[in-house]
Structure formats: C-alpha cells, structure tokens
Design a protein around this motif. Structure first.
Motif, PDB file in Angstrom:
ATOM      1  N   LEU A 336       0.837  -1.193   0.000  1.00 12.39           N
ATOM      2  CA  LEU A 336       0.000   0.000   0.000  1.00 12.39           C
ATOM      3  C   LEU A 336       0.875   1.248   0.000  1.00 12.39           C
ATOM      4  O   LEU A 336       1.688   1.453   0.899  1.00 12.39           O
ATOM      5  N   LEU A 337       0.693   2.107  -1.004  1.00 14.72           N
ATOM      6  CA  LEU A 337       1.421   3.366  -1.080  1.00 14.72           C
ATOM      7  C   LEU A 337       0.581   4.546  -0.613  1.00 14.72           C
ATOM      8  O   LEU A 337       1.096   5.479  -0.007  1.00 14.72           O
ATOM      9  N   GLY A 338      -0.711   4.509  -0.917  1.00 10.20           N
ATOM     10  CA  GLY A 338      -1.557   5.634  -0.556  1.00 10.20           C
ATOM     11  C   GLY A 338      -2.988   5.426  -0.991  1.00 10.20           C
ATOM     12  O   GLY A 338      -3.373   4.341  -1.446  1.00 10.20           O
ATOM     13  N   ARG A 339      -3.771   6.477  -0.867  1.00 16.18           N
ATOM     14  CA  ARG A 339      -5.170   6.475  -1.294  1.00 16.18           C
ATOM     15  C   ARG A 339      -5.461   7.783  -2.006  1.00 16.18           C
ATOM     16  O   ARG A 339      -4.827   8.811  -1.727  1.00 16.18           O
ATOM     17  N   GLY A 340      -6.435   7.745  -2.895  1.00 21.57           N
ATOM     18  CA  GLY A 340      -6.781   8.962  -3.602  1.00 21.57           C
ATOM     19  C   GLY A 340      -8.146   8.859  -4.237  1.00 21.57           C
ATOM     20  O   GLY A 340      -8.802   7.801  -4.201  1.00 21.57           O
ATOM     21  N   LEU A 341      -8.597   9.971  -4.808  1.00 17.94           N
ATOM     22  CA  LEU A 341      -9.887  10.030  -5.491  1.00 17.94           C
ATOM     23  C   LEU A 341      -9.668   9.787  -6.977  1.00 17.94           C
ATOM     24  O   LEU A 341      -8.921  10.525  -7.643  1.00 17.94           O
ATOM     25  N   ALA A 342     -10.313   8.776  -7.510  1.00 13.30           N
ATOM     26  CA  ALA A 342     -10.148   8.422  -8.918  1.00 13.30           C
ATOM     27  C   ALA A 342     -10.762   9.498  -9.809  1.00 13.30           C
ATOM     28  O   ALA A 342     -11.864   9.979  -9.559  1.00 13.30           O
ATOM     29  N   ALA A 343     -10.054   9.847 -10.857  1.00 11.09           N
ATOM     30  CA  ALA A 343     -10.563  10.831 -11.819  1.00 11.09           C
ATOM     31  C   ALA A 343     -11.322  10.168 -12.956  1.00 11.09           C
ATOM     32  O   ALA A 343     -11.880  10.864 -13.808  1.00 11.09           O
ATOM     33  N   ASN A 357      -0.464  10.360 -21.974  1.00  8.42           N
ATOM     34  CA  ASN A 357      -1.605  11.263 -22.107  1.00  8.42           C
ATOM     35  C   ASN A 357      -1.997  11.518 -23.561  1.00  8.42           C
ATOM     36  O   ASN A 357      -3.188  11.598 -23.891  1.00  8.42           O
ATOM     37  N   ASP A 358      -1.012  11.637 -24.448  1.00 12.20           N
ATOM     38  CA  ASP A 358      -1.343  11.957 -25.837  1.00 12.20           C
ATOM     39  C   ASP A 358      -1.951  10.784 -26.592  1.00 12.20           C
ATOM     40  O   ASP A 358      -2.422  10.942 -27.727  1.00 12.20           O
ATOM     41  N   ASP A 359      -1.955   9.587 -25.986  1.00 15.01           N
ATOM     42  CA  ASP A 359      -2.593   8.427 -26.608  1.00 15.01           C
ATOM     43  C   ASP A 359      -4.012   8.189 -26.087  1.00 15.01           C
ATOM     44  O   ASP A 359      -4.726   7.333 -26.629  1.00 15.01           O
ATOM     45  N   GLN A 360      -4.398   8.903 -25.057  1.00 10.46           N
ATOM     46  CA  GLN A 360      -5.631   8.544 -24.352  1.00 10.46           C
ATOM     47  C   GLN A 360      -6.903   9.030 -25.036  1.00 10.46           C
ATOM     48  O   GLN A 360      -7.953   8.389 -24.935  1.00 10.46           O
ATOM     49  N   ALA A 361      -6.843  10.157 -25.736  1.00 10.89           N
ATOM     50  CA  ALA A 361      -8.053  10.708 -26.341  1.00 10.89           C
ATOM     51  C   ALA A 361      -8.671   9.727 -27.333  1.00 10.89           C
ATOM     52  O   ALA A 361      -9.898   9.552 -27.379  1.00 10.89           O
ATOM     53  N   GLY A 365     -12.296   8.658 -26.382  1.00  9.19           N
ATOM     54  CA  GLY A 365     -13.293   9.384 -27.166  1.00  9.19           C
ATOM     55  C   GLY A 365     -13.544  10.783 -26.636  1.00  9.19           C
ATOM     56  O   GLY A 365     -14.467  11.468 -27.075  1.00  9.19           O
ATOM     57  N   TYR A 366     -12.749  11.212 -25.681  1.00  8.11           N
ATOM     58  CA  TYR A 366     -12.832  12.580 -25.162  1.00  8.11           C
ATOM     59  C   TYR A 366     -11.456  12.974 -24.640  1.00  8.11           C
ATOM     60  O   TYR A 366     -10.582  12.127 -24.446  1.00  8.11           O
ATOM     61  N   ALA A 367     -11.264  14.270 -24.428  1.00  7.98           N
ATOM     62  CA  ALA A 367      -9.969  14.760 -23.980  1.00  7.98           C
ATOM     63  C   ALA A 367      -9.655  14.209 -22.591  1.00  7.98           C
ATOM     64  O   ALA A 367     -10.508  14.279 -21.687  1.00  7.98           O
ATOM     65  N   PRO A 368      -8.465  13.661 -22.394  1.00  8.34           N
ATOM     66  CA  PRO A 368      -8.132  13.076 -21.088  1.00  8.34           C
ATOM     67  C   PRO A 368      -7.943  14.151 -20.022  1.00  8.34           C
ATOM     68  O   PRO A 368      -7.652  15.308 -20.321  1.00  8.34           O
ATOM     69  N   ARG A 369      -8.122  13.755 -18.779  1.00  2.30           N
ATOM     70  CA  ARG A 369      -7.866  14.658 -17.653  1.00  2.30           C
ATOM     71  C   ARG A 369      -6.374  14.669 -17.342  1.00  2.30           C
ATOM     72  O   ARG A 369      -5.606  13.871 -17.872  1.00  2.30           O
ATOM     73  N   ALA A 370      -6.001  15.571 -16.468  1.00  4.78           N
ATOM     74  CA  ALA A 370      -4.576  15.766 -16.203  1.00  4.78           C
ATOM     75  C   ALA A 370      -3.920  14.537 -15.599  1.00  4.78           C
ATOM     76  O   ALA A 370      -2.742  14.279 -15.820  1.00  4.78           O
ATOM     77  N   ALA A 371      -4.671  13.767 -14.813  1.00  3.80           N
ATOM     78  CA  ALA A 371      -4.084  12.619 -14.119  1.00  3.80           C
ATOM     79  C   ALA A 371      -5.180  11.624 -13.785  1.00  3.80           C
ATOM     80  O   ALA A 371      -6.365  11.965 -13.735  1.00  3.80           O
ATOM     81  N   LEU A 372      -4.759  10.391 -13.538  1.00  6.01           N
ATOM     82  CA  LEU A 372      -5.715   9.383 -13.094  1.00  6.01           C
ATOM     83  C   LEU A 372      -6.100   9.640 -11.646  1.00  6.01           C
ATOM     84  O   LEU A 372      -7.251   9.478 -11.253  1.00  6.01           O
TER      85      LEU A 372
END
Length: 381
Positions: A336-343, A357-361, A365-372
């Motif tokens: 376990l490294l940590g916890r977070g809110l999924a984007a 990131n440049d492969d995700q759109a 089918g939409y512009a990706p967010r800054a981070a997971l």
C-alpha cells in the motif's frame, strides 16, 4: 526505524503542545473479570482528565467496555462475543450502563459528558465525516467531554472498525486532535512478546512503521475481553501518523495512568511522518476503498516526490469504482502506497492504463484529464 528521545514520550501530549487530545480506554482496563466497572481506577483516570481539562486541553474519550458490561447483565458466555447477535445485544444493554458511569464520574469532576456512537460508515462517508467533525467541535467548544464508542448494536462484520484503537485514530482526525493516547494493558511496543521472551525490549519511540516494526506485533489481547491487540494499535498509529497526529501507547494498569505517564515516562511514542489536514487527512484514515490501482516502480517514485498518478505508470486496475470514489494505490509488489480520489470510472481507467496522455483521447473518445489521481486528491500512507 526507532531512535532515542531527548525527552519523555509524554512531553508530546503536554496541554501547551497538544491543545486537543484523544484518550482511548480498553475493555480490559475499564471492566474487571467479573464484568464490573473498575470504578476506583476509572475515577483516577477522570481526575487525570479533569486536570488536563483545567490546564486548557480539550479531551475526547474513546471508551470500550459496553459489550463486556452488557454480557454480564445478560448472562452471556464468552464476554458477549460468542456470536454477532450476542455482541449486538450485549452492546445495547452495556451502552446504557457505560454512559451512566461516564456521566456520573465526569459530573463529579465538574465536567459534562456527551455520548457519541459511531459506525464505520459515519467516518468513511465524506459528508457524514464532516457532520461528526462538526458535532465534536461544537461539543468541545461548549466545554463538554465527548465519549465515543463504536455503535456495536447496529454494526456488522462488514461495516465496523472491530477495535477502538483504530476508531480513536480516526476520531482524532475528525476532532482535529494533535495527539492520541492509547491506555493499554501493556506499557508500549516491544521487540518481541515480553510475556514469552525475556530479552524483549520496549521501544521508546518509533519514527517509521517499517515492515520490521509491524512484525513485532501480535494480534492477541491479554484479557481476551477486547477486540484489539498490538497489531490493531500499530494500524492505529499508521492511521494517525498519516494525518500528522502523534500517538502513544502507555501503561493503563496503574492508578492515575495519565499522571504516571507524564511523570515517569515509559510507553512508546509514534511520531507522524507527515502533516496532512482536511480532505487528505480523511483519505489517510480510510479503511474501505472502492478499488485499487497498481503502479510501476517509476510511478511509485514519482508519487513519493509529490507527483500526481498518471495512467502511464498504472499496471493494474481492480474494482468497480466510479469517478470520485476512493481507491487504494499499490506499489509494484502490492504494498500500500496511498489512497486517492479516482478521476475516471474503473472501465476508463482500465482502458488507459499504461498509456501516455497523448494516446488517451483516441481510446476514451474525449480529452483526457490531467491525471488518473491528482496530487491534490492523493495522500501517501
């Protein structure tokens, strides 16, 4: 990692340095083998608490003992823990008795007792957590002493803490406390079980809960009356430390245990590795998560430097989480490294794992967010 202290562990909990303190009392200290409250001992604890309150320190109590008290009154075997139904019935009877004892003893010391019964969901759900925090804050502002316990009458195996050590750490986060003292039937963390190993040594201070330190714990309680043990206390120390809260285990078997702790030292102090507040403190103390994200070594190193979690560093996705749900972040070996809110929802997270990131759109089918998981919504454990 352990190290020597230049002052006693108790100094961290002096009212001048710790304006708000959580004190947890276990069943084996509060209730004797016959199922009776140890009123003389508890009166000494209340005297200690009153002295701290008069010195300006706000106090929150986390009190075990309801199941043990109720079991005696109902004539239940095994201290009321033979079955979930027995424990729930014992808690229903015991909570009345326990609240009465606290009301009487705190009242005799000029303090007002306030009972707060909590379930796991009250502190795992963000909105309910904030409601609990607001209630405790208002009670403290009004000069009352909140007495917290898990609501074992309605809690089931799936929705309960199971021990008041972790509840104390979580309640400290909600209360905005800077310190937690666990009064225990042992006087700290030892390198081995002192009951069976005469070479075992008490550790005065622990600066990091390494795998070696965690391995020093056993899951057993001395009395068999409670549900904690040293393993639960170390998990509580981890929860507290992740939110920047100092925690100590000290000997509760003596008269006036807080006074004894302050004057003669002893115990084990767990120093927090970081100082998280607000949403990050809530995330740090979570027990339940909606899913997991496993990352590679590069992503793990970047997280430790304070970076966000990018999809390119994710190697595995598990669970049925939705965007905004809490997820656990695991390292390459599953640690376990940590916890977070999924984007992202789980399906989209699975689709873009390992991708830049440049492969995700094209995949989404939409512009990706800054981070997971953005760094603002992520806390390391």
């Amino acid at each position: 990692m352990v190290a020597a202290l230049t002052e006693t562990p108790a100094a961290a909990f002096d009212p001048a340095r710790c304006p708000r303190l959580v004190v947890k009392i276990g069943s084996s200290l509060l209730v004797d083998g016959a199922g009776q409250v140890r009123e003389h001992w508890l009166a000494g604890v209340v005297a200690d608490l009153a002295a701290r309150r008069h010195a300006g320190q706000q106090i929150v109590i986390v009190s075990s003992g309801a199941i043990a008290l109720g079991a005696r009154r109902l004539g239940l075997d095994k201290g009321g823990r033979a079955s979930l139904e027995d424990a729930q019935a014992a808690a229903a009877v015991g909570q009345v008795a326990l609240a009465g004892v606290w009301q009487q003893l705190l009242g005799a010391a000029g303090l007002t007792a306030a009972q707060v019964l909590l379930t796991l969901g009250d502190l795992e759900d963000r909105r309910r957590y904030l409601n609990v925090a607001a209630t405790i804050a208002r009670l403290l502002d009004l000069g009352a002493v909140p007495v917290l316990n898990e609501n074992d009458t309605v809690a089931t195996a799936e929705i309960r803490y199971g021990d008041n050590d972790r509840l104390a750490a979580r309640a400290a986060q909600a209360a905005g406390a800077t310190g937690v003292i666990l009064l225990s039937d042992v006087d700290g963390l030892y390198t081995a079980n002192p009951a069976s190993d005469p070479t075992a040594q008490r550790l005065p201070v622990v600066r990091a809960l390494t795998p070696e330190v965690m391995a020093m714990a056993t899951g057993e309680t001395r009395s068999g009356m409670g549900s904690g043990g040293m393993a639960a206390k170390l998990l509580a120390a981890r929860m507290a430390g992740a939110a920047g809260i100092t925690l100590a285990i000290c000997d509760g078997r003596v008269d006036r245990p807080l006074q004894h702790f302050a004057q003669s030292g002893g115990g084990t102090l767990f120093l927090p590795p970081r100082n998280a507040r607000g949403r990050k403190a809530w995330l740090a103390g979570r027990i339940t998560v909606a899913g997991t994200l496993q990352v590679d070594a590069g992503a793990a190193a970047a997280l430790k430097r304070g970076a966000s979690l990018l999809a390119a560093g994710v190697t595995g996705v598990d669970g049925k989480f939705r965007r905004g749900d809490v997820v656990a972040i695991l390292g390459p070996a599953g640690e376990l490294l940590g916890r977070g809110l999924a984007a992202y929802d789980a399906a989209d997270a699975m689709a873009i794992r390992g991708r830049r990131n440049d492969d995700q759109a094209g995949v989404l089918g939409y512009a990706p967010r800054a981070a997971l998981v953005h760094a603002d919504h992520l806390v390391l454990i």
